[in-house]
Design a protein around this motif. Structure first.
Motif, PDB file in Angstrom:
ATOM      1  N   ALA A 213      -2.547  15.047  -8.172  1.00  0.00           N
ATOM      2  CA  ALA A 213      -1.942  14.004  -8.996  1.00  0.00           C
ATOM      3  C   ALA A 213      -0.579  13.673  -8.407  1.00  0.00           C
ATOM      4  O   ALA A 213       0.037  14.505  -7.727  1.00  0.00           O
ATOM      5  CB  ALA A 213      -1.801  14.470 -10.444  1.00  0.00           C
ATOM      6  N   VAL A 214      -0.110  12.460  -8.682  1.00  0.00           N
ATOM      7  CA  VAL A 214       1.182  12.058  -8.142  1.00  0.00           C
ATOM      8  C   VAL A 214       1.826  11.034  -9.061  1.00  0.00           C
ATOM      9  O   VAL A 214       1.147  10.201  -9.662  1.00  0.00           O
ATOM     10  CB  VAL A 214       1.033  11.492  -6.701  1.00  0.00           C
ATOM     11  N   ALA A 215       3.149  11.131  -9.191  1.00  0.00           N
ATOM     12  CA  ALA A 215       3.951  10.103  -9.830  1.00  0.00           C
ATOM     13  C   ALA A 215       4.581   9.273  -8.726  1.00  0.00           C
ATOM     14  O   ALA A 215       5.232   9.812  -7.823  1.00  0.00           O
ATOM     15  CB  ALA A 215       5.028  10.732 -10.712  1.00  0.00           C
ATOM     16  N   ILE A 216       4.380   7.964  -8.774  1.00  0.00           N
ATOM     17  CA  ILE A 216       4.908   7.066  -7.748  1.00  0.00           C
ATOM     18  C   ILE A 216       5.881   6.102  -8.408  1.00  0.00           C
ATOM     19  O   ILE A 216       5.543   5.454  -9.411  1.00  0.00           O
ATOM     20  CB  ILE A 216       3.776   6.284  -7.050  1.00  0.00           C
ATOM     21  N   THR A 217       7.075   6.019  -7.873  1.00  0.00           N
ATOM     22  CA  THR A 217       8.039   5.020  -8.310  1.00  0.00           C
ATOM     23  C   THR A 217       8.101   3.950  -7.232  1.00  0.00           C
ATOM     24  O   THR A 217       8.535   4.215  -6.106  1.00  0.00           O
ATOM     25  CB  THR A 217       9.429   5.630  -8.535  1.00  0.00           C
ATOM     26  N   VAL A 218       7.605   2.757  -7.556  1.00  0.00           N
ATOM     27  CA  VAL A 218       7.509   1.687  -6.571  1.00  0.00           C
ATOM     28  C   VAL A 218       8.804   0.887  -6.582  1.00  0.00           C
ATOM     29  O   VAL A 218       9.486   0.785  -7.610  1.00  0.00           O
ATOM     30  CB  VAL A 218       6.302   0.765  -6.862  1.00  0.00           C
ATOM     31  N   SER A 219       9.144   0.333  -5.443  1.00  0.00           N
ATOM     32  CA  SER A 219      10.356  -0.483  -5.341  1.00  0.00           C
ATOM     33  C   SER A 219      10.249  -1.357  -4.109  1.00  0.00           C
ATOM     34  O   SER A 219       9.350  -1.188  -3.279  1.00  0.00           O
ATOM     35  CB  SER A 219      11.601   0.401  -5.258  1.00  0.00           C
ATOM     36  N   ASP A 220      11.191  -2.310  -3.982  1.00  0.00           N
ATOM     37  CA  ASP A 220      11.218  -3.143  -2.785  1.00  0.00           C
ATOM     38  C   ASP A 220      11.657  -2.338  -1.569  1.00  0.00           C
ATOM     39  O   ASP A 220      11.340  -2.687  -0.437  1.00  0.00           O
ATOM     40  CB  ASP A 220      12.167  -4.328  -2.992  1.00  0.00           C
ATOM     41  N   ALA A 221      12.395  -1.285  -1.840  1.00  0.00           N
ATOM     42  CA  ALA A 221      12.792  -0.391  -0.755  1.00  0.00           C
ATOM     43  C   ALA A 221      11.737   0.699  -0.605  1.00  0.00           C
ATOM     44  O   ALA A 221      10.557   0.489  -0.868  1.00  0.00           O
ATOM     45  CB  ALA A 221      14.163   0.200  -1.051  1.00  0.00           C
ATOM     46  N   GLU A 222      12.139   1.880  -0.226  1.00  0.00           N
ATOM     47  CA  GLU A 222      11.187   2.974  -0.025  1.00  0.00           C
ATOM     48  C   GLU A 222      10.752   3.562  -1.355  1.00  0.00           C
ATOM     49  O   GLU A 222      11.573   3.828  -2.229  1.00  0.00           O
ATOM     50  CB  GLU A 222      11.832   4.061   0.838  1.00  0.00           C
ATOM     51  N   ALA A 223       9.463   3.780  -1.518  1.00  0.00           N
ATOM     52  CA  ALA A 223       8.933   4.356  -2.749  1.00  0.00           C
ATOM     53  C   ALA A 223       9.138   5.866  -2.743  1.00  0.00           C
ATOM     54  O   ALA A 223       9.230   6.497  -1.686  1.00  0.00           O
ATOM     55  CB  ALA A 223       7.458   4.030  -2.896  1.00  0.00           C
ATOM     56  N   SER A 224       9.199   6.438  -3.947  1.00  0.00           N
ATOM     57  CA  SER A 224       9.287   7.892  -4.057  1.00  0.00           C
ATOM     58  C   SER A 224       8.012   8.419  -4.688  1.00  0.00           C
ATOM     59  O   SER A 224       7.393   7.756  -5.510  1.00  0.00           O
ATOM     60  CB  SER A 224      10.498   8.298  -4.899  1.00  0.00           C
ATOM     61  N   ALA A 225       7.620   9.626  -4.285  1.00  0.00           N
ATOM     62  CA  ALA A 225       6.395  10.246  -4.788  1.00  0.00           C
ATOM     63  C   ALA A 225       6.690  11.666  -5.236  1.00  0.00           C
ATOM     64  O   ALA A 225       7.393  12.410  -4.550  1.00  0.00           O
ATOM     65  CB  ALA A 225       5.308  10.242  -3.718  1.00  0.00           C
ATOM     66  N   GLN A 226       6.155  12.019  -6.394  1.00  0.00           N
ATOM     67  CA  GLN A 226       6.337  13.359  -6.972  1.00  0.00           C
ATOM     68  C   GLN A 226       4.952  13.917  -7.258  1.00  0.00           C
ATOM     69  O   GLN A 226       4.282  13.491  -8.201  1.00  0.00           O
ATOM     70  CB  GLN A 226       7.167  13.250  -8.261  1.00  0.00           C
TER      71      GLN A 226
ATOM     72  N   LEU B 107       0.846  -1.186   0.000  1.00  0.00           N
ATOM     73  CA  LEU B 107       0.000   0.000   0.000  1.00  0.00           C
ATOM     74  C   LEU B 107       0.883   1.238   0.000  1.00  0.00           C
ATOM     75  O   LEU B 107       1.819   1.345   0.793  1.00  0.00           O
ATOM     76  CB  LEU B 107      -0.919   0.024   1.222  1.00  0.00           C
ATOM     77  N   TYR B 108       0.555   2.171  -0.901  1.00  0.00           N
ATOM     78  CA  TYR B 108       1.294   3.427  -1.001  1.00  0.00           C
ATOM     79  C   TYR B 108       0.327   4.566  -0.690  1.00  0.00           C
ATOM     80  O   TYR B 108      -0.659   4.756  -1.412  1.00  0.00           O
ATOM     81  CB  TYR B 108       1.884   3.590  -2.402  1.00  0.00           C
ATOM     82  N   PRO B 109       0.568   5.321   0.377  1.00  0.00           N
ATOM     83  CA  PRO B 109      -0.371   6.389   0.770  1.00  0.00           C
ATOM     84  C   PRO B 109      -0.396   7.524  -0.247  1.00  0.00           C
ATOM     85  O   PRO B 109       0.624   7.882  -0.841  1.00  0.00           O
ATOM     86  CB  PRO B 109       0.176   6.860   2.120  1.00  0.00           C
ATOM     87  N   THR B 110      -1.579   8.101  -0.444  1.00  0.00           N
ATOM     88  CA  THR B 110      -1.770   9.263  -1.299  1.00  0.00           C
ATOM     89  C   THR B 110      -2.642  10.263  -0.543  1.00  0.00           C
ATOM     90  O   THR B 110      -3.217   9.937   0.495  1.00  0.00           O
ATOM     91  CB  THR B 110      -2.440   8.893  -2.629  1.00  0.00           C
ATOM     92  N   THR B 111      -2.758  11.456  -1.086  1.00  0.00           N
ATOM     93  CA  THR B 111      -3.571  12.491  -0.433  1.00  0.00           C
ATOM     94  C   THR B 111      -4.959  12.601  -1.040  1.00  0.00           C
ATOM     95  O   THR B 111      -5.744  13.462  -0.641  1.00  0.00           O
ATOM     96  CB  THR B 111      -2.869  13.857  -0.524  1.00  0.00           C
ATOM     97  N   PHE B 112      -5.262  11.760  -2.028  1.00  0.00           N
ATOM     98  CA  PHE B 112      -6.555  11.764  -2.702  1.00  0.00           C
ATOM     99  C   PHE B 112      -6.849  10.337  -3.151  1.00  0.00           C
ATOM    100  O   PHE B 112      -5.969   9.466  -3.108  1.00  0.00           O
ATOM    101  CB  PHE B 112      -6.533  12.711  -3.913  1.00  0.00           C
TER     102      PHE B 112
END
Length: 333
Positions: A63-76, A33-38
């Motif tokens: 809107a958000v760009a999410i880069t998923v990975s086994d480690a910590e994900a990044s969000a733009q 699960l990756y948290p978002t604001t919407f």
């Protein structure tokens, strides 16, 4: 590597609503699960970076760009154009160099397609959707044509329509009007044989308990096929998600308020089966023989055999946390 599916959702925890992007592996049900604001609505996958996706809000600024990975994900995160809201969907074009986001001008409801740099997500261009309150967008003609659903605006007297837009010239190639004035233009599925399936909500002059429905067609013509009753039950409210099986020449649609998952013959433009299921919302093809549907208050999913149109045993899983409108298969890395 397994097959992963994803979708947006929300859940209540300690009296607060939380929004997430949920990713699940089909066989093991391994989940992240990756948290978002919407509430994430439409999702576009970056063809250059298979671990990166874009999701936008339906009728909102987020809107958000999410880069998923086994480690910590990044969000733009990024925002709709000034004076606009995102209206649900987006798509990568030009081999991933550009992102097109569907937006609507708040003051006029006129549709706009923002051209964004795929990495910075800054707006670098703009062209019209050729309608009001646009929503869905899909590519055809090997990515040369953008197909956009314009819901229409009863306040302005504009009807729902599907616009086919040449991306290189930003001009309207053709437009197909929604065949019933009582519904809008919602989500679109395109088949390999030129088939079109359009699902709709009641138009914005009507209440949510009125009928939405399904239109089917090929090339330049659509027919409203869900006129009144389906297996004794009206398709009340919005028909939400749609997918086409080219192998079985089926369109599969979800009408959550009516608790109906429907299977339509594309050649005959007729109903084959209306399955009673609690609040179906998202549908996707798991493979050529199987569909996946998300549904119900417990955010479950289950698989459906497309040859028999029966639920597959031992495929139920809950919770998926996918309570939003769509279910997407993620591209393999």
């Amino acid at each position: 590597m397994g097959t992963y599916f994803c979708g947006g959702g929300s859940y209540l925890h300690q009296g607060n609503v939380h929004y997430v992007l949920s990713i699940l592996e089909r066989a093991s049900h391994q989940q992240k699960l990756y948290p978002t604001t919407f509430l994430p609505h439409g999702i576009a996958f970056d063809p250059v970076n298979k671990n990166r996706l874009i999701t936008t809000e339906k009728k909102g600024p987020g809107a958000v760009a999410i880069t998923v990975s086994d480690a910590e994900a990044s969000a733009q995160t990024f925002q709709a154009m000034p004076g606009h809201h995102f209206y649900g969907h987006c798509v990568f074009v030009q081999e991933g160099e550009r992102l097109l986001t569907v937006e609507s001008e708040l003051a006029t409801t006129e549709g706009a397609i923002a051209i964004r740099d795929s990495l910075s997500l800054d707006v670098i261009g703009l062209f019209p959707s050729f309608g009001d309150k646009p929503h869905d967008c899909v590519l055809t003609d090997d990515g040369k044509t953008l197909v956009v659903s314009n819901a229409g605006s009863k306040e302005k007297g504009s009807e729902g329509a599907i616009s086919f837009i040449d991306i290189s010239t930003q001009t309207l190639v053709k437009q197909i009007k929604v065949p019933s004035p009582l519904v809008n233009a919602g989500h679109i599925a395109l088949g390999g044989n030129g088939d079109i399936a359009l699902v709709s909500a009641p138009n914005d002059a009507l209440t949510e308990d009125q009928e939405g429905g399904v239109s089917l067609g090929r090339n330049d013509r659509l027919t409203f096929v869900s006129d009144h009753l389906v297996a004794g039950t009206a398709l009340e409210g919005e028909t939400l998600s749609v997918v086409i099986s080219d192998k079985y020449q089926l369109a599969i649609t979800c009408t959550p308020r009516a608790n109906r998952l429907c299977f339509w013959s594309l050649p005959t433009q007729s109903l084959i089966k209306a399955m009673k299921i609690d609040g179906p919302r998202g549908v996707a093809l798991a493979d050529e023989e199987t569909a996946l549907v998300t549904y119900g208050a417990n955010s479950a999913w289950v698989e459906i055999d497309l040859a028999s149109l029966q639920l597959k045993s031992k495929t139920y899983f809950s919770p998926t946390y996918i309570t939003g409108s769509h279910l997407y298969e993620m591209p393999s890395a």
